[in-house]
Design a protein around this motif. Structure first.
Motif, mmCIF file in Angstrom:
data_model
loop_
_atom_site.group_PDB
_atom_site.id
_atom_site.type_symbol
_atom_site.label_atom_id
_atom_site.label_comp_id
_atom_site.label_asym_id
_atom_site.label_seq_id
_atom_site.Cartn_x
_atom_site.Cartn_y
_atom_site.Cartn_z
ATOM 1 N N GLY A 172 45.357 46.498 44.355
ATOM 2 C CA GLY A 172 44.175 47.400 44.744
ATOM 3 C C GLY A 172 43.529 47.854 43.619
ATOM 4 O O GLY A 172 44.097 48.126 42.451
ATOM 5 N N GLY A 173 42.217 48.080 43.646
ATOM 6 C CA GLY A 173 41.343 48.796 42.344
ATOM 7 C C GLY A 173 42.200 50.179 41.708
ATOM 8 O O GLY A 173 42.112 49.941 40.419
ATOM 9 N N VAL A 174 42.720 50.791 42.572
ATOM 10 C CA VAL A 174 43.189 52.088 42.000
ATOM 11 C C VAL A 174 44.547 51.913 41.221
ATOM 12 O O VAL A 174 45.048 52.958 40.505
ATOM 13 N N SER B 30 29.742 42.066 38.358
ATOM 14 C CA SER B 30 29.947 43.409 38.914
ATOM 15 C C SER B 30 28.561 44.238 39.048
ATOM 16 O O SER B 30 27.591 44.134 37.971
ATOM 17 N N GLN B 31 28.133 44.762 40.056
ATOM 18 C CA GLN B 31 27.059 45.470 40.427
ATOM 19 C C GLN B 31 27.112 46.917 39.913
ATOM 20 O O GLN B 31 26.306 47.727 40.402
ATOM 21 N N ILE B 32 27.956 47.442 39.445
ATOM 22 C CA ILE B 32 28.258 48.524 39.146
ATOM 23 C C ILE B 32 26.929 49.264 38.535
ATOM 24 O O ILE B 32 26.618 50.482 38.984
ATOM 25 N N GLU B 33 26.153 48.742 37.434
ATOM 26 C CA GLU B 33 25.010 49.287 37.089
ATOM 27 C C GLU B 33 23.981 49.279 38.198
ATOM 28 O O GLU B 33 23.150 50.433 38.112
ATOM 29 N N PHE C 287 42.580 41.729 37.715
ATOM 30 C CA PHE C 287 42.944 41.204 39.071
ATOM 31 C C PHE C 287 43.154 42.361 40.182
ATOM 32 O O PHE C 287 43.747 42.279 41.571
ATOM 33 N N CYS C 288 43.467 43.773 39.596
ATOM 34 C CA CYS C 288 43.341 44.704 40.542
ATOM 35 C C CYS C 288 42.160 44.860 41.184
ATOM 36 O O CYS C 288 42.300 45.217 42.577
ATOM 37 N N THR C 289 40.896 44.924 40.501
ATOM 38 C CA THR C 289 39.686 45.133 41.266
ATOM 39 C C THR C 289 39.461 43.949 41.862
ATOM 40 O O THR C 289 40.036 42.752 42.104
ATOM 41 N N ASP C 290 38.228 43.781 42.793
ATOM 42 C CA ASP C 290 37.987 42.649 43.469
ATOM 43 C C ASP C 290 37.753 41.501 42.591
ATOM 44 O O ASP C 290 36.987 41.557 41.622
ATOM 45 N N ASN C 291 38.276 40.269 43.145
ATOM 46 C CA ASN C 291 37.950 38.972 42.185
ATOM 47 C C ASN C 291 38.179 37.765 42.993
ATOM 48 O O ASN C 291 38.621 37.965 44.134
ATOM 49 N N GLY C 292 37.517 36.579 42.351
ATOM 50 C CA GLY C 292 37.593 35.483 43.199
ATOM 51 C C GLY C 292 39.035 34.988 42.981
ATOM 52 O O GLY C 292 39.475 34.039 44.097
ATOM 53 N N ALA D 212 47.904 39.112 44.935
ATOM 54 C CA ALA D 212 47.342 39.024 43.717
ATOM 55 C C ALA D 212 48.480 38.871 42.531
ATOM 56 O O ALA D 212 48.312 38.448 41.514
ATOM 57 N N PRO D 213 49.780 39.807 42.814
ATOM 58 C CA PRO D 213 50.751 39.843 41.780
ATOM 59 C C PRO D 213 51.159 38.071 41.589
ATOM 60 O O PRO D 213 52.141 38.044 40.886
ATOM 61 N N MET D 214 50.883 37.296 42.713
ATOM 62 C CA MET D 214 51.447 35.844 42.581
ATOM 63 C C MET D 214 50.897 34.939 41.594
ATOM 64 O O MET D 214 51.139 34.126 41.352
ATOM 65 N N LEU D 215 49.609 35.546 40.863
ATOM 66 C CA LEU D 215 48.986 35.067 39.898
ATOM 67 C C LEU D 215 49.749 35.257 38.561
ATOM 68 O O LEU D 215 49.263 34.669 37.615
ATOM 69 N N GLU D 216 50.833 36.067 38.422
ATOM 70 C CA GLU D 216 51.282 36.542 37.271
ATOM 71 C C GLU D 216 52.626 35.427 36.954
ATOM 72 O O GLU D 216 52.957 34.753 37.934
#
Length: 337
Positions: free
Chosen positions: A267-269, A31-34, A297-302, A118-122
């Motif tokens: 999504g992230g939110v 993450s590039q947050i910092e 897996f809500c935020t951006d991910n590979g 993304a929920p398909m990963l659960e």
């Protein structure tokens, strides 16, 4: 089939390896947050440069975590849009070039399709059809999903997306980037009876969203009441409640309109606890089910890109040698699988 997924649409470099028989084998994220925090938001050029530095080392790390060599990879999936064009081009260039070098197929993935799936990963996955609320920094939309690539946009944001509104309001309150978690944390100290913000576009029919007015309402409320810490906390709470309740009202409408009994939150939110709690209460009252991915897996991910790419690669979809990225890309333009 083992698929390498590359996500670089904004300020996170995500790399994952997904096996269509064994599931997720590796998932790493930087993450590039910092990096962007001191600017109060994402600086596109800095984001692109950081993706250049991080992508290849993270690919090596993912291969090591999975106990694989490059020869074990059967396909490459990369985010091609929508997003920041420079950041997208980094992932697309690396992904397409690796696939060509390794002699394997590549596929371009739509960023929002990644979130949708993304929920398909659960372990507990939603069956088609379902309706999805996609809510992130750049998008807030309601989509009917009849299958992979079978998408119908039912509602969209007409100005700021929810995540963008969180970031702008957080900056107004002097909070750190990203704004969503910062506002949620401050809201814990707020007085729920002091301020009531409007619920935009809920007094008219339709499923579209508008959140820019809430930022203006926050500006005016702060100007009229002072900027002491308690006032900021009260504004943060009123703002968060207004955003969440607006989305819940629209989800209630879409469930009634479509008659569907499965609601996906992505999504992230979607990591917002208040939103999850209120949507859980909503679906319970409608005899429906709520699905969402785990927080990482809500935020951006590979991982979501690797999974979405695996579905399309298995269906025979591949990319030509040209390296392409799209800052804007409609979900409706995707080919069905």
């Amino acid at each position: 089939m083992r698929v390498l997924g590359i996500e670089s649409s904004c300020d996170e470099t995500g790399i994952a390896i997904y096996d269509t028989e064994k599931g997720l084998l590796a998932d790493v994220l930087y993450s590039q947050i910092e990096l962007h925090m001191e600017y109060g938001g994402v600086v596109p050029e800095l984001a692109s440069r950081d993706h250049v530095r991080k992508t290849l080392p993270l690919i090596q790390e993912a291969l090591q975590l999975a106990g694989l060599k490059k020869a074990d990879i059967d396909g490459v999936a990369y985010t091609a849009g929508p997003g920041l064009i420079g950041a997208l081009l980094v992932g697309a260039s690396i992904g397409r070039s690796l696939a060509w070098t390794w002699g394997i197929p590549a596929v371009a993935v739509h960023h929002m399709e990644g979130h949708l799936l993304a929920p398909m990963l659960e372990d507990d996955v939603p069956e088609f059809p379902f309706v999805a609320l996609l809510v992130s920094g750049g998008h807030t939309m309601l989509v009917q999903v009849d299958g992979v690539g079978h998408y119908r946009l039912l509602g969209d944001t007409v100005d700021d997306a929810a995540g963008e509104a969180f970031d702008k309001t957080a900056k107004l309150l002097g909070l750190a980037y990203p704004g969503g978690p910062a506002i949620s944390a401050l809201a814990e100290q707020g007085n729920p009876d002091r301020f009531r913000f409007p619920r935009p576009m809920t007094n008219r029919p339709g499923l579209d969203f508008s959140f820019s007015g809430l930022k203006t309402f926050a500006v005016n409320t702060l100007a009229e009441n002072g900027n002491d810490e308690q006032t900021k906390a009260d504004i943060a709470l009123a703002f968060e409640v207004a955003v969440v309740e607006t989305m819940v009202i629209k989800c209630r409408r879409v469930l009634k309109q479509t008659g569907l009994k499965r609601l996906v939150l992505a999504g992230g939110v979607s990591a917002n606890r208040r939103l999850r709690q209120q949507l859980a209460e909503l679906v319970q009252g409608h005899g429906a089910q709520l699905y969402y991915p785990r927080p990482e897996f809500c935020t951006d991910n590979g991982a979501m890109i690797a999974y979405a790419g695996s579905v399309r690669l298995q269906a025979g979809q591949t990319e030509p040698l040209a390296i392409q990225a799209k800052a804007r890309w409609s979900l409706a333009a995707l080919h069905p699988v």
